[in-house]
Scaffold this active site. Structure first.
Site, PDB file in Angstrom:
ATOM      1  N   ARG A 301       9.382 -14.064   2.541  1.00 15.81           N
ATOM      2  CA  ARG A 301       9.249 -12.607   2.601  1.00 15.81           C
ATOM      3  C   ARG A 301      10.608 -11.924   2.711  1.00 15.81           C
ATOM      4  O   ARG A 301      10.867 -10.923   2.049  1.00 15.81           O
ATOM      5  CB  ARG A 301       8.337 -12.226   3.772  1.00 15.81           C
ATOM      6  CG  ARG A 301       6.894 -12.531   3.442  1.00 15.81           C
ATOM      7  CD  ARG A 301       5.916 -12.348   4.585  1.00 15.81           C
ATOM      8  NE  ARG A 301       4.572 -12.543   4.026  1.00 15.81           N
ATOM      9  CZ  ARG A 301       3.434 -12.319   4.675  1.00 15.81           C
ATOM     10  NH1 ARG A 301       3.450 -11.899   5.918  1.00 15.81           N
ATOM     11  NH2 ARG A 301       2.287 -12.524   4.083  1.00 15.81           N
ATOM     12  N   TYR A 441       4.228  -9.450  -4.606  1.00 19.03           N
ATOM     13  CA  TYR A 441       4.102 -10.881  -4.256  1.00 19.03           C
ATOM     14  C   TYR A 441       4.618 -11.213  -2.852  1.00 19.03           C
ATOM     15  O   TYR A 441       5.225 -10.403  -2.210  1.00 19.03           O
ATOM     16  CB  TYR A 441       4.615 -11.821  -5.335  1.00 19.03           C
ATOM     17  CG  TYR A 441       6.049 -11.779  -5.838  1.00 19.03           C
ATOM     18  CD1 TYR A 441       7.078 -11.168  -5.161  1.00 19.03           C
ATOM     19  CD2 TYR A 441       6.345 -12.418  -7.046  1.00 19.03           C
ATOM     20  CE1 TYR A 441       8.365 -11.202  -5.673  1.00 19.03           C
ATOM     21  CE2 TYR A 441       7.632 -12.454  -7.563  1.00 19.03           C
ATOM     22  CZ  TYR A 441       8.640 -11.847  -6.871  1.00 19.03           C
ATOM     23  OH  TYR A 441       9.898 -11.884  -7.368  1.00 19.03           O
ATOM     24  N   GLU A 442       4.286 -12.407  -2.400  1.00 18.82           N
ATOM     25  CA  GLU A 442       4.551 -12.821  -1.002  1.00 18.82           C
ATOM     26  C   GLU A 442       3.887 -11.883   0.000  1.00 18.82           C
ATOM     27  O   GLU A 442       4.451 -11.602   1.066  1.00 18.82           O
ATOM     28  CB  GLU A 442       6.055 -12.894  -0.726  1.00 18.82           C
ATOM     29  CG  GLU A 442       6.766 -14.026  -1.410  1.00 18.82           C
ATOM     30  CD  GLU A 442       6.151 -15.383  -1.116  1.00 18.82           C
ATOM     31  OE1 GLU A 442       5.599 -15.576  -0.017  1.00 18.82           O
ATOM     32  OE2 GLU A 442       6.189 -16.243  -2.009  1.00 18.82           O
ATOM     33  N   GLY A 443       2.676 -11.445  -0.309  1.00 17.41           N
ATOM     34  CA  GLY A 443       1.972 -10.517   0.580  1.00 17.41           C
ATOM     35  C   GLY A 443       2.287  -9.100   0.166  1.00 17.41           C
ATOM     36  O   GLY A 443       3.434  -8.672   0.287  1.00 17.41           O
ATOM     37  N   GLN A 448       1.931  -6.343   4.496  1.00 13.56           N
ATOM     38  CA  GLN A 448       3.098  -6.347   5.392  1.00 13.56           C
ATOM     39  C   GLN A 448       2.949  -5.276   6.465  1.00 13.56           C
ATOM     40  O   GLN A 448       3.272  -5.502   7.637  1.00 13.56           O
ATOM     41  CB  GLN A 448       4.391  -6.073   4.612  1.00 13.56           C
ATOM     42  CG  GLN A 448       4.682  -7.016   3.470  1.00 13.56           C
ATOM     43  CD  GLN A 448       4.850  -8.447   3.907  1.00 13.56           C
ATOM     44  OE1 GLN A 448       5.378  -8.715   4.983  1.00 13.56           O
ATOM     45  NE2 GLN A 448       4.368  -9.375   3.094  1.00 13.56           N
TER      46      GLN A 448
END
Lengths: 589, 589
Positions: A301, A441-443, A448
């Site tokens: 992240r 992407y990555e959450g 977040q």
């Protein structure tokens, strides 16, 4: 063309995020500021001179799939080999396996530069480093011995295989399965999508980390295990053995980062006549795969946050250069002949200053997150816990705020270019395209924000975030008492912003305490932006305190952009009820 | 797939922008609300069923140039022919030349739908209508007789040729030249860039309107004349004659609207062995070309604003549909089995409501601008002047605010789609690409903001804008006294926003009066957003007063988004000094 802003990066590391405490800890041997600068300069040279020139062909050519093999754009394989030969992949890898064990701060600073030069290039090694971290923390000694050194050097690359068509943000819905083969290995079956660098020609082997369910595993996220699945099996002497039963069945046709292959991966379908079942090895404990994966996700992240910083930096540089070249109209402060460079027009200046300030803020937040990771690593006891909390608090800011900034700044960059901005040859449009993936992407950034509110505000019994705000308050105090010229109303607006932040924070903490989770979630996104802007204002002020020529930008931010914070606070505190009422109207019958 | 929101459009025309006064004027014959609805329904059907299905092939295939001829994507020529056969090009054209002379309000409502279905399609006829307007107002009877009927029907298309490499926003730098041939015609020489639909296969002839300088013309903008240059000369019987010396030498490779050919046009270079010099006819007076061009530019600015509305509408529809289909995670208010549709998550609702509210506001502002144009046309004396001022005031809002909204909403649309948003097949990314041109062409949004502040705030001796604000204030009063449920704090926040608007307006007017133009320009962009949000809040409230089911969205906007206005006011009033100080640092030595 991108030119790595080594001085800005070095300044932010040293004077804003705080490099010295990490160096002074002794954990990094005799690494001093001079050596850090030398490494940054060399990384900057490589990024500017080696990576950036291949950006355009990467964007235009893209990755190509044929017969389950992916070819990267012309010149990209050689670029990657040069890059690992320079030792860049090993920069912050564990020394035990050949890494240089350098601070995360230095790692993310370099990462910013690779991503500014070509985001489609920078994303690949990010995944390898995530795999290194997960293996280093959770894998057996045998797996480490076999795989880690080559992943650290970059000789092989790693991937993260989480997403399935029905399981994106919600991994509970994951269906890929793993069957014990009875010999300590497993056979993996399933389809994974959106796998970055899932297949490519950079390296001879690719090490996939794959989430799957064991037979009889509990439903939901508590029944997910993590497996290592190499593209080629590895013999005991380290040489490559048989091709494993995993292959790339498709590449996505994406808006941006075209050179980065986004793969659909098929596990256990009897590729090339193999007996079905991809051979895999368990990493960590059964059904604890998600915890292992989170190890790499937190780091990933921050790395994605660096992409936001990186693309914002590249867009800002390009726009400032263009605005100094392009001439249109007259400007009162331009004494030259003919039309004035458009950088003289106040409205253009507003765009460029907004871009510059947001970029610097995103960088400061992200480096501060890296700083916390480093200090957590070199500290012990309460100090270590404090810095772990800090890193956890700042990670969603680094990811979400920076990537939102990436999109907004890239969009302003197109605007500054006028009609040329919409033409692909200029390169401003490509940054606008590339930037758009990072908030997803990555959450997603929404995830977040919810993570920040639901999991990070409660840290340290709810007091950690207030300690952070108190630290930021002290910066406002320093500005007030500094007697430095040019800060204008910085101290005053910053104070007010931090008061707003405190109020919004306590409000959300109260909602959490009362179990009013929907209302807390409704305020999550404005809250994330609120804390990021307020922290960013403080970081800019810290920069201004350290270097006179940075005060003007700090003041511009304080007097032009920081005012948004008050509206964000109102949105957090007063927005949920109307959101819920209107939200119902969106739901199809 | 896009479905024309005919009900929303009709509602906004009737109850927000005010269709009735135009109809009641009698200037549109027996056109009544029912006929308006029937026309909207049929336009909506054509847009949804005929245009929208060709969007994707248009984006993927694009326009192709070979041997100076441009081929539009498969199916697009037939689409255009069907569209003009349906009489859609003639909708608001002058009746004298076969047009239907319908209100501008109806014209822009239809235009919104063409652009939602495919912006690359909608932009072409916009330029034809601009040419119609310029010819109708300024050309000789002979030119009108020869060209207007076929431009009104769409049998031929028109273009606007302003930009040259060195002359974009600043037309004073224009170099193309026109030489009198002695027979009443001229020979045109020069290169024009960014010419939308400069060459294509939709029609047998293309009528270029070209800005050029006569010999010995004064320097700057006072030495520019406007010429009509047909692709094929037209015989007196209306048949096509010789090919003129103008051709397309290149197409731009653009970020979006790929099906719309963006041409470099070469005039007078001896194309295909012709004697050099494109044959042209003067429109209007010598050296008054810019005034003629501004006739069409004002209208074109509103039309580009409609593209912002259009792409925002398309993106919002797509995102709401996706959010109702896509399932991830649990939601407290979802009682069904399995994962909840993501539309149930508060953070997703926030994105969707923000998209919906901004789209509706941009539409309301743009239709209100069209309303003013219509009333200026059907009124006389002071009333006509009043409505002309109103149209002039709202044009930069319609153009700049709506197109900023287009970009922001399209970006949120990508976000709501998660990973799928970044994949081109979903279509969300294409809208994000298309949207990006609209804040740039027909005068960048920065230019619009400066136009608003420098030229529109002084209208009516500086009082017109305050009369407008007073009208908006009355809407807030109506909300306060309405006793309708569900408005929450709408009246209060709207009142405060309008007070902020008044304060910022008077501040800028004072700067103008004092000749402090740079400071006024520094505040222009935040001011344009401020007046647009405040007006938009009032328009949403007017909708809520008319229809109960619109109150929830109005309240969401008032309590979540309108708060930004206060920060914008501060930026207008307090931002210029720090901007100027920091702006200097951007200028290269």
């Amino acid at each position: 063309m991108y030119k790595a802003p080594v001085d800005d990066i070095s300044f932010t590391l040293k004077h804003v995020a705080g490099l010295k405490p990490a160096l002074d800890s002794g954990a990094f041997g005799d690494l001093g500021e001079d050596l850090v600068d030398a490494i940054l300069a060399e990384a900057g040279r490589f990024a500017s001179e080696e990576v950036a020139p291949l950006y355009k062909i990467g964007d235009e050519h893209g990755a190509v799939l044929k017969d389950a093999a992916v070819t990267t754009p012309p010149g990209w394989r050689a670029l990657y080999r040069n890059w690992i030969d320079g030792g860049w992949n090993a920069l912050s890898g564990p020394e035990e396996f050949g890494g240089q064990g350098l601070p995360t701060m230095l790692g993310v600073a370099a990462l910013e530069m690779w991503n500014s030069a070509a985001m489609a290039f920078g994303i690949g090694p990010t995944l390898t480093m995530g795999a290194v971290e997960a293996l280093d923390k959770h894998a057996s000694e045998a797996l480490k011995a076999k795989y880690l050194a080559k992943l650290v050097s970059g000789e092989w690359m790693g991937t993260m295989n989480l997403t399935e068509p029905q399981a994106g943000s919600d991994l509970a819905a994951l269906r890929s399965r793993a069957e014990p083969a009875g010999d300590g290995t497993y056979r993996i079956f399933g389809q994974k999508i959106f796998i970055t660098y899932g297949e490519h020609d950079f390296t001879d082997n690719i090490i996939h980390l794959v989430l799957a369910r064991l037979p009889d595993a509990p439903a939901g996220t508590r029944g997910i295990s993590l497996f290592l699945v190499p593209k080629f099996l590895v013999n005991d002497d380290g040489s490559l053995g048989a091709r494993n039963d995993v292959f790339c069945s498709g590449l996505e046709h994406k808006l941006g980062i075209h050179a980065s292959p986004t793969c659909t991966m098929i596990y256990g379908d009897g590729f090339q006549g193999a007996a079905p079942g991809a051979i895999g090895w368990l990493i960590g404990e059964e059904n604890k795969g998600l915890a292992c994966m989170f190890t790499m996700m937190n780091n990933a992240r921050l790395c994605v946050g660096m992409q936001g910083v990186a693309v914002a930096e590249a867009a800002t540089q390009k726009a400032i250069a263009y605005a100094n070249e392009r001439r249109q109209g007259k400007a009162s402060d331009y004494a030259g002949s003919g039309m004035a460079p458009i950088v003289h027009h106040p409205d253009v200046q507003r765009n460029l200053l907004t871009m510059t300030a947001l970029t610097q803020i995103a960088r400061a937040i992200s480096y501060s997150c890296a700083h916390a990771i480093d200090l957590a690593r070199v500290s012990a006891g309460d100090q270590a816990a404090h810095w772990r909390d800090r890193a956890n608090l700042l990670t969603p800011l680094a990811k979400a705020f920076s990537t939102d900034v990436g999109v907004d700044v890239a969009s302003l960059g197109v605007q500054v270019h006028g009609g040329m901005g919409f033409i692909e040859e200029t390169g401003a449009a490509a940054l606008y395209r590339d930037a758009r993936i990072a908030p997803i992407y990555e959450g997603t950034n929404g995830i977040q924000a919810i993570d920040l509110v639901a999991r990070k505000l409660p840290l340290g019994g709810g007091e950690h975030v207030h300690r952070y705000i108190a630290e930021l308050k002290r910066i406002a105090d320093e500005v007030r008492t500094s007697n430095l010229q040019g800060f204008g109303r910085t101290a005053e607006t910053l104070d007010r912003a931090l008061d707003d932040l405190t109020e919004a924070t306590r409000f959300l903490q109260k909602l959490l305490a009362d179990g009013r989770l929907d209302e807390a979630q409704a305020g999550a996104t404005p809250y994330l932006r609120l804390i990021s802007l307020a922290a960013g204002g403080a970081y800019l002020a810290r920069g201004g305190l350290a270097e006179q020529n940075r005060i003007a930008l700090c003041r511009f931010f304080a007097e032009n952009l920081l005012g948004e914070v008050s509206a964000l606070k109102d949105r957090v505190i007063d927005g949920a009820e109307s959101l819920a009422a209107a939200g119902k109207t969106l739901i199809s019958a």
